[in-house]
Design a protein around this motif. Sequence first.
Motif, mmCIF file in Angstrom:
data_model
loop_
_atom_site.group_PDB
_atom_site.id
_atom_site.type_symbol
_atom_site.label_atom_id
_atom_site.label_comp_id
_atom_site.label_asym_id
_atom_site.label_seq_id
_atom_site.Cartn_x
_atom_site.Cartn_y
_atom_site.Cartn_z
ATOM 1 N N ALA A 25 -15.272 35.925 37.774
ATOM 2 C CA ALA A 25 -16.240 35.245 38.636
ATOM 3 C C ALA A 25 -16.234 33.746 38.348
ATOM 4 C CB ALA A 25 -17.631 35.812 38.396
ATOM 5 N N HIS A 26 -16.112 32.960 39.380
ATOM 6 C CA HIS A 26 -16.097 31.502 39.263
ATOM 7 C C HIS A 26 -16.908 30.907 40.400
ATOM 8 C CE1 HIS A 26 -12.954 31.643 36.260
ATOM 9 N NE2 HIS A 26 -12.261 32.421 37.041
ATOM 10 N N ALA A 27 -17.300 29.669 40.246
ATOM 11 C CA ALA A 27 -17.974 28.963 41.331
ATOM 12 C C ALA A 27 -16.987 28.778 42.472
ATOM 13 C CB ALA A 27 -18.469 27.619 40.829
ATOM 14 N N LYS A 28 -17.446 28.933 43.681
ATOM 15 C CA LYS A 28 -16.560 28.813 44.836
ATOM 16 C C LYS A 28 -16.514 27.385 45.352
ATOM 17 C CE LYS A 28 -15.388 33.128 45.464
ATOM 18 N NZ LYS A 28 -14.047 33.604 45.563
ATOM 19 N N LYS A 29 -15.325 26.936 45.671
ATOM 20 C CA LYS A 29 -15.150 25.648 46.299
ATOM 21 C C LYS A 29 -15.295 25.861 47.806
ATOM 22 C CE LYS A 29 -12.237 21.617 45.960
ATOM 23 N NZ LYS A 29 -11.019 21.052 45.471
ATOM 24 N N GLY A 30 -15.476 24.837 48.579
ATOM 25 C CA GLY A 30 -15.752 24.938 49.993
ATOM 26 C C GLY A 30 -14.773 25.769 50.796
ATOM 27 N N HIS A 31 -13.512 25.826 50.446
ATOM 28 C CA HIS A 31 -12.535 26.550 51.260
ATOM 29 C C HIS A 31 -12.249 27.948 50.739
ATOM 30 C CE1 HIS A 31 -9.590 25.432 48.202
ATOM 31 N NE2 HIS A 31 -10.015 24.200 48.328
ATOM 32 N N GLY A 32 -13.084 28.495 49.890
ATOM 33 C CA GLY A 32 -12.954 29.887 49.466
ATOM 34 C C GLY A 32 -12.148 30.128 48.204
ATOM 35 N N ARG A 33 -11.384 29.158 47.748
ATOM 36 C CA ARG A 33 -10.639 29.339 46.495
ATOM 37 C C ARG A 33 -11.572 29.068 45.328
ATOM 38 N NH1 ARG A 33 -4.747 29.212 45.996
ATOM 39 N NH2 ARG A 33 -5.283 28.471 43.949
ATOM 40 N N PRO A 34 -11.432 29.830 44.251
ATOM 41 C CA PRO A 34 -12.311 29.583 43.097
ATOM 42 C C PRO A 34 -11.993 28.260 42.408
ATOM 43 C CG PRO A 34 -10.707 31.285 42.592
ATOM 44 C CD PRO A 34 -10.540 30.947 44.046
ATOM 45 N N LEU A 35 -13.027 27.607 41.979
ATOM 46 C CA LEU A 35 -12.917 26.392 41.179
ATOM 47 C C LEU A 35 -13.115 26.819 39.731
ATOM 48 C CD1 LEU A 35 -12.829 23.244 41.029
ATOM 49 C CD2 LEU A 35 -15.312 23.342 41.090
ATOM 50 N N ILE A 36 -12.138 26.558 38.888
ATOM 51 C CA ILE A 36 -12.198 26.990 37.496
ATOM 52 C C ILE A 36 -12.430 25.762 36.622
ATOM 53 C CG2 ILE A 36 -10.949 28.113 35.625
ATOM 54 C CD1 ILE A 36 -9.317 29.516 37.900
ATOM 55 N N GLU A 37 -13.479 25.809 35.813
ATOM 56 C CA GLU A 37 -13.824 24.680 34.961
ATOM 57 C C GLU A 37 -14.083 25.189 33.546
ATOM 58 O OE1 GLU A 37 -16.584 21.849 36.635
ATOM 59 O OE2 GLU A 37 -17.530 21.636 34.675
ATOM 60 N N LYS A 38 -13.403 24.596 32.580
ATOM 61 C CA LYS A 38 -13.567 24.960 31.171
ATOM 62 C C LYS A 38 -13.835 23.699 30.363
ATOM 63 C CE LYS A 38 -12.577 29.275 31.731
ATOM 64 N NZ LYS A 38 -13.539 30.309 31.529
ATOM 65 N N HIS A 39 -14.623 23.861 29.302
ATOM 66 C CA HIS A 39 -14.957 22.745 28.418
ATOM 67 C C HIS A 39 -14.543 23.103 26.986
ATOM 68 C CE1 HIS A 39 -17.696 20.625 31.296
ATOM 69 N NE2 HIS A 39 -17.567 21.805 31.882
ATOM 70 N N TYR A 40 -13.892 22.156 26.319
ATOM 71 C CA TYR A 40 -13.483 22.330 24.927
ATOM 72 C C TYR A 40 -13.934 21.095 24.162
ATOM 73 C CZ TYR A 40 -10.326 25.581 27.261
ATOM 74 O OH TYR A 40 -9.814 26.581 28.044
ATOM 75 N N GLU A 41 -14.445 21.270 22.953
ATOM 76 C CA GLU A 41 -14.905 20.129 22.164
ATOM 77 C C GLU A 41 -13.945 19.886 20.999
ATOM 78 O OE1 GLU A 41 -18.843 18.591 19.788
ATOM 79 O OE2 GLU A 41 -19.090 19.953 21.480
ATOM 80 N N VAL A 81 -19.471 10.788 18.572
ATOM 81 C CA VAL A 81 -19.381 11.741 17.473
ATOM 82 C C VAL A 81 -18.336 12.825 17.726
ATOM 83 C CG1 VAL A 81 -21.719 11.340 16.621
ATOM 84 C CG2 VAL A 81 -21.340 13.068 18.377
ATOM 85 N N SER A 82 -17.988 13.082 19.004
ATOM 86 C CA SER A 82 -16.947 14.045 19.343
ATOM 87 C C SER A 82 -16.546 13.823 20.800
ATOM 88 C CB SER A 82 -17.415 15.485 19.124
ATOM 89 O OG SER A 82 -18.486 15.795 20.002
ATOM 90 N N TRP A 83 -15.570 14.596 21.253
ATOM 91 C CA TRP A 83 -15.080 14.475 22.621
ATOM 92 C C TRP A 83 -15.050 15.845 23.278
ATOM 93 C CZ3 TRP A 83 -13.380 9.947 25.068
ATOM 94 C CH2 TRP A 83 -13.393 8.807 24.260
ATOM 95 N N THR A 84 -15.405 15.895 24.557
ATOM 96 C CA THR A 84 -15.293 17.124 25.333
ATOM 97 C C THR A 84 -14.115 16.970 26.288
ATOM 98 O OG1 THR A 84 -17.649 17.591 25.228
ATOM 99 C CG2 THR A 84 -16.436 18.630 27.018
ATOM 100 N N LEU A 85 -13.240 17.965 26.294
ATOM 101 C CA LEU A 85 -12.138 18.018 27.239
ATOM 102 C C LEU A 85 -12.585 18.921 28.376
ATOM 103 C CD1 LEU A 85 -9.132 17.406 27.935
ATOM 104 C CD2 LEU A 85 -8.596 19.553 26.798
ATOM 105 N N LYS A 86 -12.717 18.364 29.567
ATOM 106 C CA LYS A 86 -13.143 19.132 30.747
ATOM 107 C C LYS A 86 -11.898 19.398 31.584
ATOM 108 C CE LYS A 86 -15.929 18.581 34.926
ATOM 109 N NZ LYS A 86 -16.788 17.611 35.644
ATOM 110 N N GLN A 87 -11.483 20.653 31.645
ATOM 111 C CA GLN A 87 -10.277 21.055 32.380
ATOM 112 C C GLN A 87 -10.728 21.736 33.670
ATOM 113 O OE1 GLN A 87 -6.888 20.864 30.853
ATOM 114 N NE2 GLN A 87 -6.329 21.029 32.993
ATOM 115 N N VAL A 88 -10.283 21.235 34.817
ATOM 116 C CA VAL A 88 -10.665 21.785 36.116
ATOM 117 C C VAL A 88 -9.412 22.178 36.882
ATOM 118 C CG1 VAL A 88 -11.863 21.319 38.291
ATOM 119 C CG2 VAL A 88 -12.699 20.293 36.180
ATOM 120 N N CYS A 89 -9.446 23.404 37.427
ATOM 121 C CA CYS A 89 -8.326 23.884 38.248
ATOM 122 C C CYS A 89 -8.868 24.333 39.595
ATOM 123 C CB CYS A 89 -7.631 25.059 37.549
ATOM 124 S SG CYS A 89 -6.911 24.604 35.957
ATOM 125 N N TYR A 90 -8.170 23.975 40.664
ATOM 126 C CA TYR A 90 -8.594 24.328 42.012
ATOM 127 C C TYR A 90 -7.418 24.608 42.905
ATOM 128 C CZ TYR A 90 -7.976 19.264 42.155
ATOM 129 O OH TYR A 90 -7.499 17.996 41.996
#
Length: 90
Positions: A25-41, A81-90
Amino acid sequence: MTAKPITIAAAAAVLIAQIAAPGIAHAKKGHGRPLIEKHYEFAGPVKGYSGFAGGYYCDYQRIPNRQCVVTPSGQEHCKIVSWTLKQVCY
């Protein structure tokens, strides 16, 4: 202290495996394909994956995590103090 290359490679491998896995289950983008978002610190800024993986285009952002302190004189001082890597796939 910086993240080891094996940690970055492992994070990228997990992301690519999750993109290819059906039924997640992922958040849906406007055209029906899933938007995948992950965060790593990580302790320091690292590069993510940019390009195609499993039929999706992936890109990343490096976001600094700041810790702020207000001095007795009323000034605010912040440091990263740290960094978050935000990886988004669509």
